[in-house]
Design a protein around this motif. Structure first.
Motif, PDB file in Angstrom:
ATOM      1  N   GLU A   2       0.828  -1.208   0.000  1.00  0.00           N
ATOM      2  CA  GLU A   2       0.000   0.000   0.000  1.00  0.00           C
ATOM      3  C   GLU A   2       0.863   1.258   0.000  1.00  0.00           C
ATOM      4  O   GLU A   2       0.583   2.206  -0.725  1.00  0.00           O
ATOM      5  CB  GLU A   2      -0.905   0.004   1.227  1.00  0.00           C
ATOM      6  N   ASP A  19      -7.647  -0.328  -0.531  1.00  0.00           N
ATOM      7  CA  ASP A  19      -8.250  -1.635  -0.281  1.00  0.00           C
ATOM      8  C   ASP A  19      -7.949  -2.626  -1.400  1.00  0.00           C
ATOM      9  O   ASP A  19      -7.707  -3.793  -1.149  1.00  0.00           O
ATOM     10  CB  ASP A  19      -9.771  -1.505  -0.135  1.00  0.00           C
ATOM     11  N   ASN A  20      -7.991  -2.146  -2.645  1.00  0.00           N
ATOM     12  CA  ASN A  20      -7.805  -3.045  -3.785  1.00  0.00           C
ATOM     13  C   ASN A  20      -7.372  -2.240  -4.997  1.00  0.00           C
ATOM     14  O   ASN A  20      -7.631  -1.041  -5.084  1.00  0.00           O
ATOM     15  CB  ASN A  20      -9.107  -3.797  -4.078  1.00  0.00           C
ATOM     16  N   HIS A  33     -10.335   3.967   0.995  1.00  0.00           N
ATOM     17  CA  HIS A  33     -11.220   4.646   1.927  1.00  0.00           C
ATOM     18  C   HIS A  33     -10.427   5.676   2.734  1.00  0.00           C
ATOM     19  O   HIS A  33      -9.222   5.526   2.941  1.00  0.00           O
ATOM     20  CB  HIS A  33     -11.947   3.657   2.848  1.00  0.00           C
TER      21      HIS A  33
END
Length: 95
Positions: A2, A19-20, A33
């Motif tokens: 990340e 998140d993805n 988010h």
């Protein structure tokens, strides 16, 4: 991973969590988010509490390796325990 993606894209806000990440064929999409501790209420200065997340905002971002990049960012909402007013998390990434 990340941290690498946020540095690659130049996202400096530490409150944005990825998140993805996926390739949609014509563009790349990043699902993320925005969340942080509840701030004081801007209306009554009372204590706010975490409430829920908004529907993801679609943020067109820079072009990476020939692909356009789209960030779908869910922002945290807060509600004041005293006056019940709502507020949304803010970031320098979105006006």
């Amino acid at each position: 991973m990340e941290l690498f993606i946020t540095k690659l894209l130049g996202i400096e806000d530490q409150n944005i969590k990825i998140d993805n990440l996926f390739d949609a064929g014509t563009h790349k999409e990043i699902l993320a988010h925005l969340d942080y501790d509840a701030p004081p209420c801007p209306a009554c200065k009372g204590q706010m509490a975490k409430y829920d997340f908004q529907k993801p905002s679609k943020i067109p971002y820079l072009e990476t390796a020939g692909y356009k990049t789209l960030i779908r960012l869910k922002k945290r909402r807060f509600r004041c325990k005293g006056c019940r007013k709502m507020a949304v998390a803010e970031t320098s990434l979105v006006q």
